[in-house]
Design an enzyme around this catalytic site. Sequence first.
Site, mmCIF file in Angstrom:
data_model
loop_
_atom_site.group_PDB
_atom_site.id
_atom_site.type_symbol
_atom_site.label_atom_id
_atom_site.label_comp_id
_atom_site.label_asym_id
_atom_site.label_seq_id
_atom_site.Cartn_x
_atom_site.Cartn_y
_atom_site.Cartn_z
ATOM 1 N N ILE A 129 10.564 3.200 5.250
ATOM 2 C CA ILE A 129 11.898 3.381 4.698
ATOM 3 C C ILE A 129 12.655 2.062 4.673
ATOM 4 O O ILE A 129 12.365 1.152 5.458
ATOM 5 C CB ILE A 129 12.681 4.446 5.499
ATOM 6 C CG1 ILE A 129 13.952 4.891 4.762
ATOM 7 C CG2 ILE A 129 13.014 3.938 6.904
ATOM 8 C CD1 ILE A 129 14.622 6.132 5.361
ATOM 9 N N CYS A 130 13.591 1.955 3.753
ATOM 10 C CA CYS A 130 14.551 0.856 3.672
ATOM 11 C C CYS A 130 13.834 -0.466 3.358
ATOM 12 O O CYS A 130 13.297 -0.641 2.281
ATOM 13 C CB CYS A 130 15.371 0.808 4.947
ATOM 14 S SG CYS A 130 16.960 -0.035 4.787
ATOM 15 N N HIS A 131 13.826 -1.427 4.297
ATOM 16 C CA HIS A 131 13.099 -2.677 4.107
ATOM 17 C C HIS A 131 11.637 -2.574 4.537
ATOM 18 O O HIS A 131 10.857 -3.512 4.321
ATOM 19 C CB HIS A 131 13.765 -3.817 4.895
ATOM 20 C CG HIS A 131 15.013 -4.356 4.269
ATOM 21 N ND1 HIS A 131 16.219 -3.692 4.337
ATOM 22 C CD2 HIS A 131 15.241 -5.481 3.555
ATOM 23 C CE1 HIS A 131 17.141 -4.396 3.709
ATOM 24 N NE2 HIS A 131 16.580 -5.492 3.226
ATOM 25 N N GLY A 132 11.251 -1.461 5.151
ATOM 26 C CA GLY A 132 9.883 -1.292 5.616
ATOM 27 C C GLY A 132 8.820 -1.492 4.556
ATOM 28 O O GLY A 132 7.753 -2.058 4.843
ATOM 29 N N GLN A 134 8.480 -3.650 2.494
ATOM 30 C CA GLN A 134 8.086 -5.054 2.377
ATOM 31 C C GLN A 134 6.782 -5.318 3.125
ATOM 32 O O GLN A 134 5.980 -6.159 2.705
ATOM 33 C CB GLN A 134 9.195 -5.957 2.932
ATOM 34 C CG GLN A 134 10.449 -5.977 2.077
ATOM 35 C CD GLN A 134 11.541 -6.825 2.685
ATOM 36 O OE1 GLN A 134 11.726 -6.841 3.907
ATOM 37 N NE2 GLN A 134 12.276 -7.527 1.854
#
Length: 206
Positions: A129-132, A134
């Site tokens: 989730i979110c920046h994960g 990347q």
Amino acid sequence: MGALEGSSILFITAHEFEDVEVLYPLLRFSEEGAAITITYPPKDMPGHFSPRSYAPDKPITGRFGTTIPFVVLEEGKRWRQAPTADVSVDDYDAVYLPGGFGPDAVRLHAPSRRLVAEAHRAGKVIASICHGPQIMISTDLHEGTDLIRGRRCTAYAAVQDDLKNAGGVFVDEPAVVDGNVVTGRVPDDLPEFCKAAIEVIAKTRA
């Protein structure tokens, strides 16, 4: 009996993780019966630092001060921690990659990327989730996987260009499922994201 009774989920994180993106899934997945293990790159790895009052012996710390080990959650009850070198993906049904700024360190840590790649190739669920996501982009690049490439996916808005450049199809929705990959957008979407992840993990174990 919970939907994840008897399952095991590996969390991979690092300094400056998004606190709620670790704590909420930990409680939600464990509520469904999953055993949680948290691992992280070595604290002395270059790039694995907290810009706020850095010290070599500082515990892994979230953006808003949550530490691992947790102050209010007893280790060994709902969760445990393990060095990355001691982790085998054979012991887990899913890998979860929370966001915040922790992914900056995780994506640089080759052993963590290899764990994600091995889990994916073994058909385990990879949730992030979110920046994960990347981390998933870097895993595709360095380990030859297709966690993002050719898949529908989502993430924090600032990451959408990275996803597109990595060959993903960005979808602006709270949670997106594509095969064994589950991605989420932002902390506000954690209920929808966790629901989707629980459903996919339960289905793959059935």
